[in-house]
Design a protein around this motif. Structure first.
Motif, PDB file in Angstrom:
ATOM      1  N   ARG A  88       0.827  -1.203   0.000  1.00  0.00           N
ATOM      2  CA  ARG A  88       0.000   0.000   0.000  1.00  0.00           C
ATOM      3  C   ARG A  88       0.868   1.263   0.000  1.00  0.00           C
ATOM      4  N   ALA A  89       1.990   1.206   0.690  1.00  0.00           N
ATOM      5  CA  ALA A  89       2.888   2.366   0.728  1.00  0.00           C
ATOM      6  C   ALA A  89       3.478   2.647  -0.650  1.00  0.00           C
ATOM      7  N   LEU A 114      12.083   3.323  -2.681  1.00  0.00           N
ATOM      8  CA  LEU A 114      11.137   3.823  -1.685  1.00  0.00           C
ATOM      9  C   LEU A 114      11.792   4.085  -0.337  1.00  0.00           C
ATOM     10  N   ASP A 115      11.616   5.305   0.155  1.00  0.00           N
ATOM     11  CA  ASP A 115      12.050   5.690   1.501  1.00  0.00           C
ATOM     12  C   ASP A 115      10.885   5.376   2.432  1.00  0.00           C
ATOM     13  N   LEU A 116      10.957   4.214   3.098  1.00  0.00           N
ATOM     14  CA  LEU A 116       9.829   3.700   3.870  1.00  0.00           C
ATOM     15  C   LEU A 116      10.211   3.490   5.330  1.00  0.00           C
ATOM     16  N   GLU A 117       9.365   3.974   6.215  1.00  0.00           N
ATOM     17  CA  GLU A 117       9.501   3.708   7.645  1.00  0.00           C
ATOM     18  C   GLU A 117       8.233   2.987   8.091  1.00  0.00           C
ATOM     19  N   SER A 119       6.360   0.677  11.324  1.00  0.00           N
ATOM     20  CA  SER A 119       6.367   0.151  12.677  1.00  0.00           C
ATOM     21  C   SER A 119       6.277  -1.367  12.655  1.00  0.00           C
ATOM     22  N   THR A 120       6.989  -2.015  13.559  1.00  0.00           N
ATOM     23  CA  THR A 120       6.895  -3.468  13.708  1.00  0.00           C
ATOM     24  C   THR A 120       6.406  -3.821  15.115  1.00  0.00           C
ATOM     25  N   SER A 121       5.584  -2.947  15.666  1.00  0.00           N
ATOM     26  CA  SER A 121       4.954  -3.188  16.959  1.00  0.00           C
ATOM     27  C   SER A 121       3.462  -3.427  16.757  1.00  0.00           C
ATOM     28  N   ALA A 122       2.924  -4.423  17.445  1.00  0.00           N
ATOM     29  CA  ALA A 122       1.489  -4.700  17.342  1.00  0.00           C
ATOM     30  C   ALA A 122       0.658  -3.621  18.013  1.00  0.00           C
ATOM     31  N   ASP A 123       1.286  -2.797  18.829  1.00  0.00           N
ATOM     32  CA  ASP A 123       0.565  -1.767  19.586  1.00  0.00           C
ATOM     33  C   ASP A 123       0.661  -0.378  18.978  1.00  0.00           C
ATOM     34  N   PHE A 124       1.417  -0.240  17.907  1.00  0.00           N
ATOM     35  CA  PHE A 124       1.634   1.090  17.341  1.00  0.00           C
ATOM     36  C   PHE A 124       1.725   0.995  15.824  1.00  0.00           C
ATOM     37  N   GLU A 125       0.693   1.469  15.147  1.00  0.00           N
ATOM     38  CA  GLU A 125       0.678   1.424  13.684  1.00  0.00           C
ATOM     39  C   GLU A 125       1.236   2.722  13.138  1.00  0.00           C
ATOM     40  N   TYR A 126       2.276   2.620  12.344  1.00  0.00           N
ATOM     41  CA  TYR A 126       2.891   3.828  11.770  1.00  0.00           C
ATOM     42  C   TYR A 126       3.562   3.466  10.450  1.00  0.00           C
ATOM     43  N   VAL A 127       3.212   4.205   9.405  1.00  0.00           N
ATOM     44  CA  VAL A 127       3.829   4.042   8.092  1.00  0.00           C
ATOM     45  C   VAL A 127       4.164   5.431   7.570  1.00  0.00           C
ATOM     46  N   ALA A 128       5.404   5.624   7.166  1.00  0.00           N
ATOM     47  CA  ALA A 128       5.822   6.913   6.608  1.00  0.00           C
ATOM     48  C   ALA A 128       6.553   6.685   5.294  1.00  0.00           C
ATOM     49  N   VAL A 129       6.257   7.517   4.317  1.00  0.00           N
ATOM     50  CA  VAL A 129       6.926   7.484   3.017  1.00  0.00           C
ATOM     51  C   VAL A 129       7.569   8.843   2.797  1.00  0.00           C
ATOM     52  N   ARG A 130       8.858   8.821   2.529  1.00  0.00           N
ATOM     53  CA  ARG A 130       9.620  10.068   2.362  1.00  0.00           C
ATOM     54  C   ARG A 130       9.411  11.015   3.552  1.00  0.00           C
ATOM     55  N   GLY A 131       9.312  10.419   4.748  1.00  0.00           N
ATOM     56  CA  GLY A 131       9.150  11.204   5.964  1.00  0.00           C
ATOM     57  C   GLY A 131       7.745  11.677   6.246  1.00  0.00           C
ATOM     58  N   GLN A 132       6.804  11.379   5.370  1.00  0.00           N
ATOM     59  CA  GLN A 132       5.417  11.806   5.543  1.00  0.00           C
ATOM     60  C   GLN A 132       4.575  10.675   6.123  1.00  0.00           C
ATOM     61  N   ASP A 133       3.846  10.951   7.175  1.00  0.00           N
ATOM     62  CA  ASP A 133       2.989   9.957   7.812  1.00  0.00           C
ATOM     63  C   ASP A 133       1.822   9.620   6.878  1.00  0.00           C
ATOM     64  N   VAL A 134       1.784   8.376   6.434  1.00  0.00           N
ATOM     65  CA  VAL A 134       0.720   7.936   5.526  1.00  0.00           C
ATOM     66  C   VAL A 134      -0.077   6.778   6.141  1.00  0.00           C
ATOM     67  N   THR A 135      -0.016   6.653   7.462  1.00  0.00           N
ATOM     68  CA  THR A 135      -0.668   5.539   8.154  1.00  0.00           C
ATOM     69  C   THR A 135      -2.140   5.429   7.779  1.00  0.00           C
ATOM     70  N   ILE A 161       9.854  -8.426  -0.806  1.00  0.00           N
ATOM     71  CA  ILE A 161      10.202  -9.687  -0.136  1.00  0.00           C
ATOM     72  C   ILE A 161      11.607  -9.590   0.451  1.00  0.00           C
ATOM     73  N   ARG A 162      12.524  -8.976  -0.278  1.00  0.00           N
ATOM     74  CA  ARG A 162      13.885  -8.770   0.243  1.00  0.00           C
ATOM     75  C   ARG A 162      13.837  -7.953   1.528  1.00  0.00           C
ATOM     76  N   ARG A 163      13.058  -6.884   1.521  1.00  0.00           N
ATOM     77  CA  ARG A 163      12.956  -6.034   2.712  1.00  0.00           C
ATOM     78  C   ARG A 163      12.274  -6.772   3.862  1.00  0.00           C
ATOM     79  N   GLN A 164      11.257  -7.553   3.542  1.00  0.00           N
ATOM     80  CA  GLN A 164      10.538  -8.289   4.585  1.00  0.00           C
ATOM     81  C   GLN A 164      11.449  -9.309   5.260  1.00  0.00           C
TER      82      GLN A 164
END
Length: 275
Positions: A88-89, A114-117, A119-135, A161-164
């Protein structure tokens, strides 16, 4: 956990009556024509402390993968990876930069750069692309309507898949990973591999509730049935591969589904090697 359907593809022998060292659980099993059904009685120490535990979960749209996977990760104290959020990102990035999704080479290049950040926590959903929060943005209908064009791009899949796999390794191989080709491609060597599925009727109903009743029946068909049909051309997530457990949650509520998945985890890690 009445009504649970927990089976394992390719296995008909009984699971061990007692889990292995450090698991702290009792497992009862019943050999059936469809596989080995298991039931877990909790107690004792957390599962496989200090040892690898990758729980790979595949399944179609509306099967409850994300919510169930998050809760399983919480209870097992594992990291959590939503691989669908990565696709989706990429989709959001392409649409934001007005790139044509039909240009496969351009979309692949976008994924690789892709500049992607994430979250890998089940308690905190966060997705950022190029520093922009796109959660929130990556969950919008326009992304849902376009993501299959990205998810079926083989170059994009190779990159993600490589990143995963790198993320799984970075977390010491202690992670719940959910998506569409996790048990067969991304983490085919996972300690636990599971297909979470449900009837089409149940999946449509759940997706409609998830979206707050904002979608028409036609839109739900497009988001659930038609998307699955497109994505299944490049990923296997409708039938369990050999050795992969299946949990059918059609007649289960959320807590019952989580319990069924935890049953599978305990059965898989408790079975003697080679069994």
């Amino acid at each position: 956990m009445a009504g649970a359907a927990v089976t394992e593809s390719g296995h008909s022998s009984e699971a061990g009556a007692e889990a292995g060292s450090g698991i702290g659980a009792q497992i009862s099993s019943e050999s059936t024509a469809r596989g080995t059904s298991v039931r877990y009685t909790p107690g004792g120490e957390p599962v496989r402390v200090g040892r690898p535990l990758v729980v790979a979960i595949d399944g179609p749209s509306g099967s409850g993968k994300s919510s169930v996977s998050k809760e399983v990760a919480r209870r097992l104290r594992l990291a959590y990876l939503d691989t669908g959020a990565m696709y989706r990102a990429v989709t959001w990035d392409c649409l934001d930069r007005e790139l044509g999704l039909g240009d496969s080479a351009l979309v692949e290049a976008s994924a690789r750069a892709l500049d992607l950040e994430l979250s890998t926590s089940a308690d905190f959903e966060y997705v950022a692309v190029r520093g922009q929060d796109v959660t929130a943005a990556i969950r919008e209908p326009r992304i849902s309507a376009s993501v299959s064009a990205v998810a079926t791009n083989l170059g994009v899949r190779d990159e993600l898949i490589r990143r995963q796999r790198a993320l799984i390794a970075a977390h010491g191989r202690r992670m719940v990973v959910e998506g569409r080709d996790i048990t067969t491609v991304v983490a085919r060597d996972a300690e636990v591999r599971l297909l979470l599925t449900a009837s089409e009727e149940a999946r449509m109903r759940r997706r409609g509730l998830q979206l707050g009743g904002t979608q028409t029946a036609e839109q739900l068909v497009q988001q659930v049935v038609e998307r699955d049909a497109r994505d299944s051309t490049v990923a296997s997530f409708t039938q369990a591969a050999d050795g992969v457990y299946t949990v059918d949650s059609s007649d289960l509520d959320f807590e019952e589904t989580v319990s069924a998945v935890l049953d599978v985890v305990q059965a898989a890690v408790g079975r003697p090697a080679g069994a």
